[in-house]
Design a protein around this motif. Structure first.
Motif: not given
Length: 160
Positions: A89-90, A92-94, A108, A110
């Motif tokens: 998930w990183d 919210g960037k992954g 998504d 985000a």
């Protein structure tokens, strides 16, 4: 005249050097505080490592019980992921996957915000780092006396 100029330059350099030393000391104190905070956070995080009975990973589909860290989405009703899926998930960037397909989850990144989590069914696997030290061994009546007389404790120092 040049000696006066050299003396003025030397007095101006001393406050600058002192200010630089103070700035270094302040930065060093800040770094030490950050290190202490990171150690405390890591020790606190180990209390969440264990077996989460009845919980499966919604991301990779790992069956219950979930072993390791459990991350719970604060935005979704019932969305839990394992550590590997949390790392994917990183922040919210992954990517967010839904391989379990037991519920409808947004893919998504985000749309999610995960926090480390444990509930009542949690069983810890990592023991506390605090170590207890054993006190001196208690003498029993038939043990040799600690004073070195060679007699049994019950006939020597315990009799007094």
């Amino acid at each position: 005249m040049s000696a006066v100029v050299d003396a003025k330059a030397a007095t101006q350099e001393q406050p600058a050097a002192s200010a630089e030393a103070d700035a270094k000391a302040a930065r060093r104190a800040e770094i030490m505080a950050n290190i202490a905070a990171a150690k405390a956070a890591e020790e606190q995080k180990t209390s969440y490592f264990g077996t989460h009975d009845g919980i499966s990973c919604d991301g990779c589909g790992a069956e219950a019980p979930l072993i390791g860290y459990r991350y719970h989405c604060t935005k979704c009703a019932n969305h839990d992921v394992c550590e590997a899926c949390f790392n994917a998930w990183d922040g919210g960037k992954g990517a967010v996957t839904n391989n379990l397909a037991a519920q409808k989850i947004s893919t998504d990144p985000a749309d999610h915000f995960f926090k480390i989590y444990k509930d009542k069914s949690f069983k810890g696997l990592v023991k506390s780092a605090a170590k207890t030290t054993a006190g001196p061994k208690k003498l029993k009546p038939n043990d040799p006396c600690s004073c070195g007389s060679g007699k049994k404790y019950k006939k020597c120092c315990a009799a007094n």
